[in-house]
Design a protein around this motif. Structure first.
Motif, PDB file in Angstrom:
ATOM      1  N   LEU A  82     -10.300  -9.312 -15.914  1.00 27.28           N
ATOM      2  CA  LEU A  82      -9.464  -8.190 -15.479  1.00 27.28           C
ATOM      3  C   LEU A  82      -9.176  -8.333 -13.994  1.00 27.28           C
ATOM      4  CD1 LEU A  82      -8.242  -5.308 -16.034  1.00 27.28           C
ATOM      5  CD2 LEU A  82     -10.455  -4.408 -15.301  1.00 27.28           C
ATOM      6  N   LYS A  83      -7.913  -8.120 -13.628  1.00 25.09           N
ATOM      7  CA  LYS A  83      -7.523  -8.098 -12.224  1.00 25.09           C
ATOM      8  C   LYS A  83      -6.826  -6.778 -11.948  1.00 25.09           C
ATOM      9  CE  LYS A  83      -4.802 -10.557  -8.749  1.00 25.09           C
ATOM     10  NZ  LYS A  83      -3.873 -11.685  -8.494  1.00 25.09           N
ATOM     11  N   LEU A  84      -7.286  -6.066 -10.949  1.00 27.82           N
ATOM     12  CA  LEU A  84      -6.714  -4.769 -10.602  1.00 27.82           C
ATOM     13  C   LEU A  84      -6.062  -4.861  -9.229  1.00 27.82           C
ATOM     14  CD1 LEU A  84      -6.681  -1.688 -11.601  1.00 27.82           C
ATOM     15  CD2 LEU A  84      -8.476  -1.371  -9.887  1.00 27.82           C
ATOM     16  N   ARG A  85      -4.868  -4.308  -9.117  1.00 27.43           N
ATOM     17  CA  ARG A  85      -4.166  -4.272  -7.831  1.00 27.43           C
ATOM     18  C   ARG A  85      -4.235  -2.841  -7.296  1.00 27.43           C
ATOM     19  NH1 ARG A  85       1.364  -6.255 -10.260  1.00 27.43           N
ATOM     20  NH2 ARG A  85       0.667  -4.575 -11.636  1.00 27.43           N
TER      21      ARG A  85
ATOM     22  N   ALA B 291     -15.151   4.813  10.993  1.00 27.04           N
ATOM     23  CA  ALA B 291     -16.023   3.728  10.532  1.00 27.04           C
ATOM     24  C   ALA B 291     -15.906   2.553  11.501  1.00 27.04           C
ATOM     25  CB  ALA B 291     -15.628   3.289   9.128  1.00 27.04           C
ATOM     26  N   PRO B 292     -17.010   1.857  11.788  1.00 28.60           N
ATOM     27  CA  PRO B 292     -16.957   0.738  12.737  1.00 28.60           C
ATOM     28  C   PRO B 292     -16.052  -0.400  12.273  1.00 28.60           C
ATOM     29  CG  PRO B 292     -19.230   1.428  12.342  1.00 28.60           C
ATOM     30  CD  PRO B 292     -18.383   2.138  11.338  1.00 28.60           C
ATOM     31  N   THR B 293     -16.022  -0.660  10.949  1.00 35.16           N
ATOM     32  CA  THR B 293     -15.206  -1.747  10.398  1.00 35.16           C
ATOM     33  C   THR B 293     -14.626  -1.294   9.066  1.00 35.16           C
ATOM     34  OG1 THR B 293     -16.993  -2.736   9.083  1.00 35.16           O
ATOM     35  CG2 THR B 293     -16.803  -3.449  11.400  1.00 35.16           C
ATOM     36  N   GLN B 294     -13.641  -2.037   8.566  1.00 35.02           N
ATOM     37  CA  GLN B 294     -13.056  -1.733   7.257  1.00 35.02           C
ATOM     38  C   GLN B 294     -14.095  -1.844   6.142  1.00 35.02           C
ATOM     39  OE1 GLN B 294     -10.211  -0.487   6.045  1.00 35.02           O
ATOM     40  NE2 GLN B 294      -9.583  -0.100   8.159  1.00 35.02           N
ATOM     41  N   ARG B 295     -15.080  -2.669   6.321  1.00 37.62           N
ATOM     42  CA  ARG B 295     -16.129  -2.829   5.293  1.00 37.62           C
ATOM     43  C   ARG B 295     -16.908  -1.530   5.094  1.00 37.62           C
ATOM     44  NH1 ARG B 295     -18.561  -6.722   2.338  1.00 37.62           N
ATOM     45  NH2 ARG B 295     -17.398  -8.515   3.137  1.00 37.62           N
ATOM     46  N   GLU B 296     -16.875  -0.628   6.096  1.00 37.90           N
ATOM     47  CA  GLU B 296     -17.597   0.644   6.000  1.00 37.90           C
ATOM     48  C   GLU B 296     -16.637   1.827   5.898  1.00 37.90           C
ATOM     49  OE1 GLU B 296     -21.226   0.335   8.938  1.00 37.90           O
ATOM     50  OE2 GLU B 296     -19.542  -0.863   9.672  1.00 37.90           O
ATOM     51  N   ALA B 297     -15.342   1.547   5.693  1.00 32.02           N
ATOM     52  CA  ALA B 297     -14.329   2.595   5.625  1.00 32.02           C
ATOM     53  C   ALA B 297     -14.075   2.971   4.157  1.00 32.02           C
ATOM     54  CB  ALA B 297     -13.062   2.128   6.327  1.00 32.02           C
ATOM     55  N   LEU B 298     -12.826   3.083   3.754  1.00 30.41           N
ATOM     56  CA  LEU B 298     -12.521   3.544   2.394  1.00 30.41           C
ATOM     57  C   LEU B 298     -12.009   2.438   1.478  1.00 30.41           C
ATOM     58  CD1 LEU B 298     -12.284   5.853   0.352  1.00 30.41           C
ATOM     59  CD2 LEU B 298      -9.978   6.288   1.228  1.00 30.41           C
ATOM     60  N   ALA B 299     -10.954   1.730   1.907  1.00 28.94           N
ATOM     61  CA  ALA B 299     -10.279   0.803   0.998  1.00 28.94           C
ATOM     62  C   ALA B 299     -11.177  -0.348   0.542  1.00 28.94           C
ATOM     63  CB  ALA B 299      -9.009   0.261   1.664  1.00 28.94           C
ATOM     64  N   TRP B 300     -11.842  -0.999   1.488  1.00 32.65           N
ATOM     65  CA  TRP B 300     -12.675  -2.160   1.147  1.00 32.65           C
ATOM     66  C   TRP B 300     -13.854  -1.757   0.261  1.00 32.65           C
ATOM     67  CZ3 TRP B 300     -13.499  -6.573   5.206  1.00 32.65           C
ATOM     68  CH2 TRP B 300     -14.179  -7.638   4.626  1.00 32.65           C
ATOM     69  N   PRO B 301     -14.647  -0.724   0.617  1.00 29.50           N
ATOM     70  CA  PRO B 301     -15.727  -0.312  -0.271  1.00 29.50           C
ATOM     71  C   PRO B 301     -15.243   0.127  -1.653  1.00 29.50           C
ATOM     72  CG  PRO B 301     -16.104   0.575   1.910  1.00 29.50           C
ATOM     73  CD  PRO B 301     -14.718  -0.011   1.913  1.00 29.50           C
ATOM     74  N   LEU B 302     -14.082   0.791  -1.706  1.00 29.10           N
ATOM     75  CA  LEU B 302     -13.540   1.188  -3.001  1.00 29.10           C
ATOM     76  C   LEU B 302     -13.214  -0.039  -3.836  1.00 29.10           C
ATOM     77  CD1 LEU B 302     -12.431   3.183  -5.068  1.00 29.10           C
ATOM     78  CD2 LEU B 302     -10.310   3.301  -3.723  1.00 29.10           C
ATOM     79  N   ALA B 303     -12.587  -1.030  -3.224  1.00 32.07           N
ATOM     80  CA  ALA B 303     -12.266  -2.270  -3.948  1.00 32.07           C
ATOM     81  C   ALA B 303     -13.532  -2.962  -4.440  1.00 32.07           C
ATOM     82  CB  ALA B 303     -11.459  -3.204  -3.042  1.00 32.07           C
ATOM     83  N   GLU B 304     -14.568  -2.971  -3.620  1.00 31.29           N
ATOM     84  CA  GLU B 304     -15.831  -3.600  -4.028  1.00 31.29           C
ATOM     85  C   GLU B 304     -16.457  -2.863  -5.210  1.00 31.29           C
ATOM     86  OE1 GLU B 304     -17.572  -5.773  -0.051  1.00 31.29           O
ATOM     87  OE2 GLU B 304     -18.091  -3.659  -0.350  1.00 31.29           O
ATOM     88  N   ARG B 305     -16.448  -1.549  -5.163  1.00 30.27           N
ATOM     89  CA  ARG B 305     -17.010  -0.778  -6.279  1.00 30.27           C
ATOM     90  C   ARG B 305     -16.236  -1.034  -7.567  1.00 30.27           C
ATOM     91  NH1 ARG B 305     -18.560   1.681  -1.799  1.00 30.27           N
ATOM     92  NH2 ARG B 305     -20.212   3.253  -1.750  1.00 30.27           N
ATOM     93  N   LEU B 306     -14.915  -1.080  -7.459  1.00 30.17           N
ATOM     94  CA  LEU B 306     -14.099  -1.311  -8.652  1.00 30.17           C
ATOM     95  C   LEU B 306     -14.327  -2.712  -9.216  1.00 30.17           C
ATOM     96  CD1 LEU B 306     -10.796   0.416  -7.492  1.00 30.17           C
ATOM     97  CD2 LEU B 306     -12.351   1.202  -9.299  1.00 30.17           C
ATOM     98  N   ALA B 307     -14.417  -3.697  -8.344  1.00 33.10           N
ATOM     99  CA  ALA B 307     -14.665  -5.072  -8.803  1.00 33.10           C
ATOM    100  C   ALA B 307     -15.988  -5.155  -9.554  1.00 33.10           C
ATOM    101  CB  ALA B 307     -14.665  -6.024  -7.608  1.00 33.10           C
ATOM    102  N   GLU B 308     -16.998  -4.455  -9.033  1.00 34.88           N
ATOM    103  CA  GLU B 308     -18.319  -4.476  -9.666  1.00 34.88           C
ATOM    104  C   GLU B 308     -18.301  -3.751 -11.007  1.00 34.88           C
ATOM    105  OE1 GLU B 308     -22.780  -2.682  -8.799  1.00 34.88           O
ATOM    106  OE2 GLU B 308     -21.455  -3.103  -7.108  1.00 34.88           O
ATOM    107  N   ARG B 309     -17.715  -2.562 -11.031  1.00 33.36           N
ATOM    108  CA  ARG B 309     -17.754  -1.757 -12.255  1.00 33.36           C
ATOM    109  C   ARG B 309     -16.838  -2.294 -13.339  1.00 33.36           C
ATOM    110  NH1 ARG B 309     -18.092   4.516 -10.062  1.00 33.36           N
ATOM    111  NH2 ARG B 309     -19.386   4.067  -8.235  1.00 33.36           N
ATOM    112  N   LEU B 310     -15.746  -2.929 -12.934  1.00 29.66           N
ATOM    113  CA  LEU B 310     -14.801  -3.476 -13.914  1.00 29.66           C
ATOM    114  C   LEU B 310     -15.054  -4.949 -14.206  1.00 29.66           C
ATOM    115  CD1 LEU B 310     -11.558  -1.793 -12.508  1.00 29.66           C
ATOM    116  CD2 LEU B 310     -12.821  -1.119 -14.563  1.00 29.66           C
ATOM    117  N   ALA B 311     -16.021  -5.515 -13.492  1.00 26.26           N
ATOM    118  CA  ALA B 311     -16.367  -6.933 -13.665  1.00 26.26           C
ATOM    119  C   ALA B 311     -15.113  -7.810 -13.564  1.00 26.26           C
ATOM    120  CB  ALA B 311     -17.080  -7.164 -15.002  1.00 26.26           C
ATOM    121  N   GLY B 312     -14.332  -7.564 -12.528  1.00 26.08           N
ATOM    122  CA  GLY B 312     -13.103  -8.327 -12.340  1.00 26.08           C
ATOM    123  C   GLY B 312     -12.715  -8.389 -10.877  1.00 26.08           C
ATOM    124  N   ARG B 313     -11.595  -9.010 -10.620  1.00 28.48           N
ATOM    125  CA  ARG B 313     -11.109  -9.134  -9.242  1.00 28.48           C
ATOM    126  C   ARG B 313     -10.242  -7.935  -8.888  1.00 28.48           C
ATOM    127  NH1 ARG B 313      -7.560 -13.827  -9.290  1.00 28.48           N
ATOM    128  NH2 ARG B 313      -7.289 -13.379  -7.071  1.00 28.48           N
TER     129      ARG B 313
END
Length: 204
Positions: A1-4, A18-40
Motif C-alpha cells: 500500500l502506498k498513501l499520498r 517544534a524544533p524540527t519537522q520530525r517533531e511537528a505534524l506532517a512527518w510524525p503523521l506520515a510515520e504513524r500512517l506508514a507503520e499502521r498501514l504497513a506501507g509507504r
C-alpha cells in the motif's frame, strides 16, 4: 500500500513550536500512517504562518501540489484572531475542499477541529474566554458544514489540548501536542483507508 498525504494550512500545519519537522505534524503523521498501514507514505507540506482560510486556498492554488489520497487542512485560528466572519471563513474552506477534490488533489479532505483556545497560555482573560467561545462556534459550524460535503470530514479534537502542551510562546503546540494530534489524525485516516478498501472489494 502506498498513501499520498498532503498537509496544508497555517503555522500549526507548518510545525511552528517544534524544533524540527520530525517533531511537528506532517512527518510524525506520515510515520504513524506508514507503520499502521504497513506501507509507504509520501507526504507534502503546503503551509505558512498567519494564513486565514482564504490564505490557505491561495497558497494551495499557487503551490499546485501533486495529487494526494488524503489532505489534512489545519486552519481557523487566524480567522478568529483576524476577525474573519465565520460564514466567510467556511466559504473559503468550501473553496479549498472543492478545489482539492475537483483538481484530483485529494480524495479525502480532513479539517481538524480548532483547539480549545481558552487554554492557550499566551491568551489572557477575558480574551481567552472570547477566543474559546469563537473556537467552539467554529467547530459546531464546521462539523455541520462538513457533514453536507462529499469526501470532507470534520475531526473532533476534544480533550487533546492542555496548557502544558504548548511551546514557549504559549500559542503554538509543543512536540507533545503535535504527537497527540498526529495520533488522532492517524486513527481517522486508517479508518478511511479501511473503508475505501472495503468498498472497493464489495464493488462487482
Amino acid at each position: 500500500l502506498k498513501l499520498r498525504l498532503l498537509v496544508a494550512g497555517d503555522s500549526s500545519a507548518a510545525g511552528v513550536g517544534a524544533p524540527t519537522q520530525r517533531e511537528a505534524l506532517a512527518w510524525p503523521l506520515a510515520e504513524r500512517l506508514a507503520e499502521r498501514l504497513a506501507g509507504r507514505v509520501r507526504w507534502q507540506l503546503v503551509a505558512q504562518s498567519g494564513l486565514t482560510s482564504e490564505g490557505v486556498y491561495d497558497e494551495l492554488v499557487g503551490a499546485q501540489p501533486p495529487p494526494a489520497d488524503v489532505a489534512v487542512v489545519v486552519v481557523g485560528v487566524n480567522d478568529i484572531t483576524k476577525d474573519v466572519p465565520l460564514g466567510v471563513a467556511l466559504r473559503h474552506r468550501s473553496r479549498i475542499a472543492d478545489w482539492l477534490r475537483a483538481q484530483g488533489k485529494a480524495r479525502h479532505v480532513i479539517f481538524p477541529a480548532l483547539p480549545e483556545m481558552e487554554k492557550f497560555p499566551a491568551v489572557p482573560k477575558p480574551l481567552s474566554w472570547y477566543a474559546g467561545r469563537a473556537a467552539r462556534r467554529n467547530n459546531i459550524a464546521q462539523r455541520r458544514w462538513a457533514a453536507q460535503q462529499a469526501g470532507v470530514a470534520h475531526l473532533d479534537m476534544d480533550g487533546v489540548t492542555h496548557p502544558s502542551l504548548f511551546c514557549e510562546d504559549g500559542f503554538h503546540p509543543a512536540p507533545a501536542l503535535y504527537a497527540k494530534v498526529a495520533d488522532r489524525l492517524a486513527d481517522h485516516i486508517v479508518a478511511l483507508v479501511a473503508a475505501d478498501a472495503s468498498s472497493t472489494t464489495e464493488t462487482p
